[in-house]
Design a protein around this motif. Structure first.
Motif, PDB file in Angstrom:
ATOM      1  N   TYR A   1      -0.167  21.634   7.315  1.00 10.12           N
ATOM      2  CA  TYR A   1      -0.204  21.011   6.095  1.00 10.12           C
ATOM      3  C   TYR A   1      -1.427  20.148   5.823  1.00 10.12           C
ATOM      4  O   TYR A   1      -1.987  20.372   4.719  1.00 10.12           O
ATOM      5  CB  TYR A   1       1.191  20.149   5.774  1.00 10.12           C
ATOM      6  CG  TYR A   1       1.231  20.087   4.309  1.00 10.12           C
ATOM      7  CD1 TYR A   1       2.054  20.956   3.598  1.00 10.12           C
ATOM      8  CD2 TYR A   1       0.731  19.020   3.741  1.00 10.12           C
ATOM      9  CE1 TYR A   1       2.097  20.979   2.209  1.00 10.12           C
ATOM     10  CE2 TYR A   1       1.099  18.755   2.288  1.00 10.12           C
ATOM     11  CZ  TYR A   1       1.560  19.519   1.646  1.00 10.12           C
ATOM     12  OH  TYR A   1       2.157  19.423   0.292  1.00 10.12           O
ATOM     13  N   TRP A   2      -1.522  19.456   6.945  1.00 12.19           N
ATOM     14  CA  TRP A   2      -2.892  18.928   6.757  1.00 12.19           C
ATOM     15  C   TRP A   2      -4.121  19.973   6.697  1.00 12.19           C
ATOM     16  O   TRP A   2      -5.281  19.352   5.854  1.00 12.19           O
ATOM     17  CB  TRP A   2      -3.493  17.926   8.099  1.00 12.19           C
ATOM     18  CG  TRP A   2      -2.719  16.591   7.979  1.00 12.19           C
ATOM     19  CD1 TRP A   2      -2.328  15.962   6.733  1.00 12.19           C
ATOM     20  CD2 TRP A   2      -1.998  16.078   9.149  1.00 12.19           C
ATOM     21  NE1 TRP A   2      -1.903  14.772   7.028  1.00 12.19           N
ATOM     22  CE2 TRP A   2      -1.679  14.739   8.694  1.00 12.19           C
ATOM     23  CE3 TRP A   2      -1.790  16.366  10.409  1.00 12.19           C
ATOM     24  CZ2 TRP A   2      -0.944  13.722   9.211  1.00 12.19           C
ATOM     25  CZ3 TRP A   2      -1.312  15.204  11.326  1.00 12.19           C
ATOM     26  CH2 TRP A   2      -0.766  13.994  10.735  1.00 12.19           C
ATOM     27  N   GLN A   3      -4.370  20.980   7.057  1.00 12.23           N
ATOM     28  CA  GLN A   3      -5.323  21.868   6.991  1.00 12.23           C
ATOM     29  C   GLN A   3      -5.392  22.744   5.833  1.00 12.23           C
ATOM     30  O   GLN A   3      -6.407  23.317   5.371  1.00 12.23           O
ATOM     31  CB  GLN A   3      -5.192  22.851   8.358  1.00 12.23           C
ATOM     32  CG  GLN A   3      -6.032  21.828   9.620  1.00 12.23           C
ATOM     33  CD  GLN A   3      -7.443  21.393   9.477  1.00 12.23           C
ATOM     34  OE1 GLN A   3      -8.118  22.010   8.988  1.00 12.23           O
ATOM     35  NE2 GLN A   3      -7.471  20.275  10.035  1.00 12.23           N
ATOM     36  N   THR A   4      -4.093  23.251   5.344  1.00 11.80           N
ATOM     37  CA  THR A   4      -4.081  24.104   4.155  1.00 11.80           C
ATOM     38  C   THR A   4      -2.986  23.911   3.416  1.00 11.80           C
ATOM     39  O   THR A   4      -1.676  23.329   3.888  1.00 11.80           O
ATOM     40  CB  THR A   4      -4.162  25.680   4.734  1.00 11.80           C
ATOM     41  OG1 THR A   4      -3.954  26.516   3.652  1.00 11.80           O
ATOM     42  CG2 THR A   4      -3.012  25.869   5.577  1.00 11.80           C
ATOM     43  N   TRP A   5      -3.188  24.107   2.197  1.00 14.89           N
ATOM     44  CA  TRP A   5      -1.952  24.001   1.191  1.00 14.89           C
ATOM     45  C   TRP A   5      -0.964  24.921   1.254  1.00 14.89           C
ATOM     46  O   TRP A   5       0.214  24.726   0.805  1.00 14.89           O
ATOM     47  CB  TRP A   5      -2.538  23.693  -0.078  1.00 14.89           C
ATOM     48  CG  TRP A   5      -3.298  22.502  -0.385  1.00 14.89           C
ATOM     49  CD1 TRP A   5      -4.633  22.438  -0.248  1.00 14.89           C
ATOM     50  CD2 TRP A   5      -3.021  21.124  -0.838  1.00 14.89           C
ATOM     51  NE1 TRP A   5      -5.280  21.115  -0.668  1.00 14.89           N
ATOM     52  CE2 TRP A   5      -3.938  20.226  -0.660  1.00 14.89           C
ATOM     53  CE3 TRP A   5      -1.655  20.496  -0.868  1.00 14.89           C
ATOM     54  CZ2 TRP A   5      -4.061  18.838  -1.121  1.00 14.89           C
ATOM     55  CZ3 TRP A   5      -1.669  19.168  -1.318  1.00 14.89           C
ATOM     56  CH2 TRP A   5      -2.882  18.484  -1.229  1.00 14.89           C
ATOM     57  N   ASP A   6      -1.368  26.227   1.424  1.00 12.03           N
ATOM     58  CA  ASP A   6      -0.492  27.393   0.958  1.00 12.03           C
ATOM     59  C   ASP A   6      -0.111  28.304   2.404  1.00 12.03           C
ATOM     60  O   ASP A   6      -0.044  29.349   2.182  1.00 12.03           O
ATOM     61  CB  ASP A   6      -1.154  28.220   0.104  1.00 12.03           C
ATOM     62  CG  ASP A   6      -2.622  28.763   0.483  1.00 12.03           C
ATOM     63  OD1 ASP A   6      -2.818  28.362   1.725  1.00 12.03           O
ATOM     64  OD2 ASP A   6      -3.366  29.487  -0.023  1.00 12.03           O
ATOM     65  N   SER A   7       0.491  27.674   3.436  1.00 15.43           N
ATOM     66  CA  SER A   7       0.841  28.343   4.585  1.00 15.43           C
ATOM     67  C   SER A   7       2.430  28.372   4.531  1.00 15.43           C
ATOM     68  O   SER A   7       3.105  27.335   4.504  1.00 15.43           O
ATOM     69  CB  SER A   7       0.334  27.803   5.821  1.00 15.43           C
ATOM     70  OG  SER A   7       0.766  28.609   6.952  1.00 15.43           O
ATOM     71  N   TRP A   8       2.790  29.782   4.175  1.00 15.36           N
ATOM     72  CA  TRP A   8       4.240  29.851   4.285  1.00 15.36           C
ATOM     73  C   TRP A   8       4.748  30.329   5.458  1.00 15.36           C
ATOM     74  O   TRP A   8       6.253  29.734   5.647  1.00 15.36           O
ATOM     75  CB  TRP A   8       4.476  30.935   3.104  1.00 15.36           C
ATOM     76  CG  TRP A   8       3.766  32.124   3.445  1.00 15.36           C
ATOM     77  CD1 TRP A   8       2.319  32.552   3.310  1.00 15.36           C
ATOM     78  CD2 TRP A   8       4.144  33.314   4.460  1.00 15.36           C
ATOM     79  NE1 TRP A   8       1.799  33.794   3.583  1.00 15.36           N
ATOM     80  CE2 TRP A   8       3.201  34.102   4.524  1.00 15.36           C
ATOM     81  CE3 TRP A   8       5.219  33.312   5.010  1.00 15.36           C
ATOM     82  CZ2 TRP A   8       3.114  35.374   5.313  1.00 15.36           C
ATOM     83  CZ3 TRP A   8       5.358  34.566   5.863  1.00 15.36           C
ATOM     84  CH2 TRP A   8       4.377  35.650   6.004  1.00 15.36           C
ATOM     85  N   SER A   9       3.974  30.829   6.476  1.00  8.43           N
ATOM     86  CA  SER A   9       4.795  31.303   7.642  1.00  8.43           C
ATOM     87  C   SER A   9       5.329  30.325   8.466  1.00  8.43           C
ATOM     88  O   SER A   9       6.407  30.172   8.966  1.00  8.43           O
ATOM     89  CB  SER A   9       3.817  32.058   8.262  1.00  8.43           C
ATOM     90  OG  SER A   9       2.578  31.360   8.610  1.00  8.43           O
ATOM     91  N   VAL A  10       4.712  28.986   8.689  1.00  3.71           N
ATOM     92  CA  VAL A  10       4.959  27.959   9.694  1.00  3.71           C
ATOM     93  C   VAL A  10       6.500  27.181   8.857  1.00  3.71           C
ATOM     94  O   VAL A  10       7.503  27.056   9.517  1.00  3.71           O
ATOM     95  CB  VAL A  10       3.959  26.935   9.810  1.00  3.71           C
ATOM     96  CG1 VAL A  10       4.789  25.766  10.810  1.00  3.71           C
ATOM     97  CG2 VAL A  10       2.868  27.505  10.290  1.00  3.71           C
ATOM     98  N   LEU A  11       6.299  27.189   7.749  1.00  2.67           N
ATOM     99  CA  LEU A  11       7.440  26.716   6.922  1.00  2.67           C
ATOM    100  C   LEU A  11       8.694  27.539   7.095  1.00  2.67           C
ATOM    101  O   LEU A  11       9.770  27.208   7.275  1.00  2.67           O
ATOM    102  CB  LEU A  11       7.491  26.418   5.410  1.00  2.67           C
ATOM    103  CG  LEU A  11       6.061  25.253   5.091  1.00  2.67           C
ATOM    104  CD1 LEU A  11       5.726  25.179   3.832  1.00  2.67           C
ATOM    105  CD2 LEU A  11       6.436  23.807   5.823  1.00  2.67           C
ATOM    106  N   GLY A  12       8.537  28.892   6.975  1.00  2.00           N
ATOM    107  CA  GLY A  12       9.473  29.756   7.143  1.00  2.00           C
ATOM    108  C   GLY A  12      10.023  29.755   8.636  1.00  2.00           C
ATOM    109  O   GLY A  12      11.336  29.803   8.713  1.00  2.00           O
ATOM    110  N   ALA A  13       9.427  29.539   9.571  1.00  2.00           N
ATOM    111  CA  ALA A  13       9.962  29.377  10.925  1.00  2.00           C
ATOM    112  C   ALA A  13      10.694  28.136  11.097  1.00  2.00           C
ATOM    113  O   ALA A  13      11.475  28.136  11.913  1.00  2.00           O
ATOM    114  CB  ALA A  13       8.760  29.458  11.920  1.00  2.00           C
TER     115      ALA A  13
END
Length: 629
Positions: free
Chosen positions: A283-295
């Motif tokens: 989240y510190w590096q990018t706003w729109d990463s969905w995959s880590v939140l899904g895991a």
């Protein structure tokens, strides 16, 4: 070592291991062809990295595995190069196809896998344009000066992919493997297990539910999740230029942190904590990463749905979800440069507008990305779904235990009914058989009085008849007592039992103003042996009792037909009927008694009943030539 490998690949467990290996090779394919797929529509690379998981199904449901893997291989061709791991998995599915499916299914599946790519080739150019919608292009002014650019896949790479077609020898390879598999399994039929589609689906469900396969299946799930994260982060690094402040290994560490999902059943707290840290770094590096939140959501679901005590689930989940926004607020420059060392190399400048204070603008941009409380609240959703799954599992287990206890109780009741009915049968046999034997004894004992002054051999013969009769009577009495009572105590109430001639009185006793009972007797009732008459009488008696107690009928017809070879009994009513299976589960002991009485005489009993259409009880009791005489 070789024996252990053979045992591993002796069943579908080996396919699970191969699926994990294929997913790993697909991740290598992702890293090697980054320049091709990063500008593709996200759905295409997602399918390509997920489809190797279908190798798990090669030995159980090869039709689905072969079709899915062939589609994945063709899809990988649309965004760069063929994924050989997926193509090899398709070959494995085709190899197992003849061992699991009938000939018609094999022919249709092989034809589809081999020929369909050529049919899709007809629209391949349109599919490439859909998969790769944007091509890099420089924007120039009227003087030819570059004034901007349109991001996308380089033109040369697009042209290479555009010119690619499904090679004929790929299909030839698949066909060759299918034919080889057909020949092999034709000669080794002992290893085949051809099943219908619904049977294969049942086996698949049973395989996925097996507790001894949970760790291997979780390994496949974890590998697929890591592929999704790797896809997401590599795309983010290569296309959008993020993660440059982080060490080079960090995106890969974040991607492979999903492998901790292997522990989601045994130690569910571990993947929750590890993936929460990865989600914060992402989240510190990018706003729109969905995959880590899904895991992370999957890890939270597993935590709540597992068998960890509820209080520890709540403590762990609340602590992690509360710590994420708290850490984002409390972290400062000294801590941040330890996490992202590149920040320490960035120059300090005055703010814009200048406020007289030196700023590290890159650091400011990172710390501005504070983990929102709303995101932690959103992650309560998979946690809640896990609690619902836990509740459902507990209710289902309780229902299963209750059903087992009910079945055990019903079986006990049925066994008791059989024992009780056998006691009644023992009494009936005592009346019929023991009476005849007793008469023989009496007649034999009175014989000497008739020839008191006769030959001594005649006297001795009569004595032997009496001794044999007394021994037979004693043995019969002991046998009947054992049937009647576990302690061998005989029933003292040994009274003569009714027969077919008593049915008219029985019918008259049952009939009343609201119930008409019609009796139809055909044949000579005296021809039937006494034991058979008693069985028929008891059956009619029990059937009429059920009519009076349960049927609410207005008319009953009792038909009796005594023939030379068999005795037929039928009792029909016009009541509201019942479901025989429900009655059996509910403990209708009278039905069990009927079956036992008819069975003891080697007869058959049928009950035709249904809600709203009355009931017919019919029995056929054979009368052998020896018995009828």
């Amino acid at each position: 070592m070789i024996a252990a490998v053979r045992r591993l690949f002796a069943d579908a467990t080996g396919d699970v291991v191969l699926a994990v290996l294929a997913i790993g090779l697909t991740q290598v394919w992702v890293l090697q062809s980054t320049d091709d797929w990063i500008y593709a529509r996200l759905g295409f690379p997602i399918v390509v990295v997920a489809v190797p998981a279908l190798i798990v199904l090669c030995r159980i449901e090869p039709v689905l595995a072969a079709a899915g893997l062939a589609a994945g291989a063709f899809g990988s061709l649309l965004i760069g190069n063929v994924n050989w791991a997926v193509l090899a998995g398709c070959c494995l599915a085709l190899w197992w196809l003849p061992a699991r499916c009938d000939r018609r299914t094999v022919v249709i599946t092989v034809a589809g896998v081999v020929l369909l790519p050529f049919a899709v080739n007809l629209i391949r150019l349109d599919l490439v344009s859909i998969a790769l919608p944007s091509v890099y292009e420089s924007v120039r002014d009227d003087n030819g000066q570059v004034i901007g650019e349109m991001l996308g896949i380089p033109g040369a790479r697009f042209d290479r992919i555009y010119d690619l077609a499904w090679p004929w020898w790929y299909s030839a390879l698949l066909l060759l493997v299918a034919v080889a598999g057909w020949l092999w399994w034709s000669r080794h039929r002992a290893g085949t297990d051809v099943k219908a589609e619904w049977q294969r689906r049942q086996e698949l469900g049973a395989f996925l539910r097996r507790s001894d396969r949970e760790l291997l299946l979780d390994a496949v799930l974890a590998a697929v999740a890591s592929s999704f994260i790797l896809l997401d982060l590599v795309r983010d690094v290569a296309k959008d230029g993020n993660w440059w402040t982080a060490p080079g290994w960090m995106p890969y560490a974040v991607a492979y942190s999903a492998l901790t999902l292997v522990l989601r059943r045994r130690w569910p707290v571990v993947p929750v904590v590890v993936l929460a840290v990865s989600a914060l770094l992402t989240y510190w590096q990018t706003w729109d990463s969905w995959s880590v939140l899904g895991a992370l959501g999957l890890a939270l679901y597993s935590l709540a749905a597992g068998r960890l005590k509820l209080r520890w689930v709540l403590v762990s989940a609340v602590s992690v979800l509360s710590a994420l926004p708290l850490i984002a607020v409390l972290v400062r420059y000294q801590q941040m440069i330890l996490i992202f060392p590149e920040l320490d190399e960035q120059p300090f400048t005055f703010g814009i507008p200048e406020d007289g204070t030196l700023h590290n603008t890159v650091y400011d941009a990172l710390v501005d990305r504070k983990w929102p409380v709303s995101l932690s609240l959103l992650l309560l959703l998979p946690l809640s779904l896990g609690f619902l799954a836990r509740l459902y599992r507990r209710n289902r287990e309780a229902s299963q235990r209750e059903a087992v206890l009910e079945r055990a109780a019903a079986e006990q009741d049925a066994a008791q009914v059989v024992l009780t009915e056998r006691s009644h049968i023992a009494r009936d046999l005592h009346d019929v058989v023991a009476h005849a034997v007793n008469l023989m004894v009496i007649q034999a004992e009175t014989g000497p009085d008739l020839v008191a002054r006769g030959d001594q051999d005649v006297l001795a013969g009569f004595q032997r008849i009496g001794d044999a009769g007394r021994r037979a009577l004693g043995e019969l009495d002991r046998m009947l007592s054992a049937l009647r009572d576990a302690d061998g105590v005989p029933d003292p109430e040994l009274t003569p039992q009714p027969g077919l001639s008593d049915l008219r009185r029985l019918v008259q006793d049952v009939a009343h103003d609201g119930l008409t009972v019609q009796l139809d007797v055909q044949g000579e009732t005296e021809l039937a042996p006494t034991g058979h008459q008693l069985a028929a009488y008891r059956l009619v008696q029990e059937a009429l009792t059920n009519v009076v107690r349960h049927a609410e009928a207005t008319k009953v017809v009792v038909m009796l037909d005594v023939q030379a070879e068999e005795l037929r009994v039928q009792v029909s009513d016009d009541g509201h009927g019942f479901d025989p299976e429900v009655a059996r589960a509910g403990g209708r002991h009278g039905l069990a008694g009927m079956r036992e009485r008819v069975r003891i005489h080697h007869g058959t009993l049928t009950i035709d009943a249904g809600p709203g259409r009355g009931t017919t009880v019919a029995a056929r009791i054979p009368l052998t030539a020896e018995v009828s005489r």
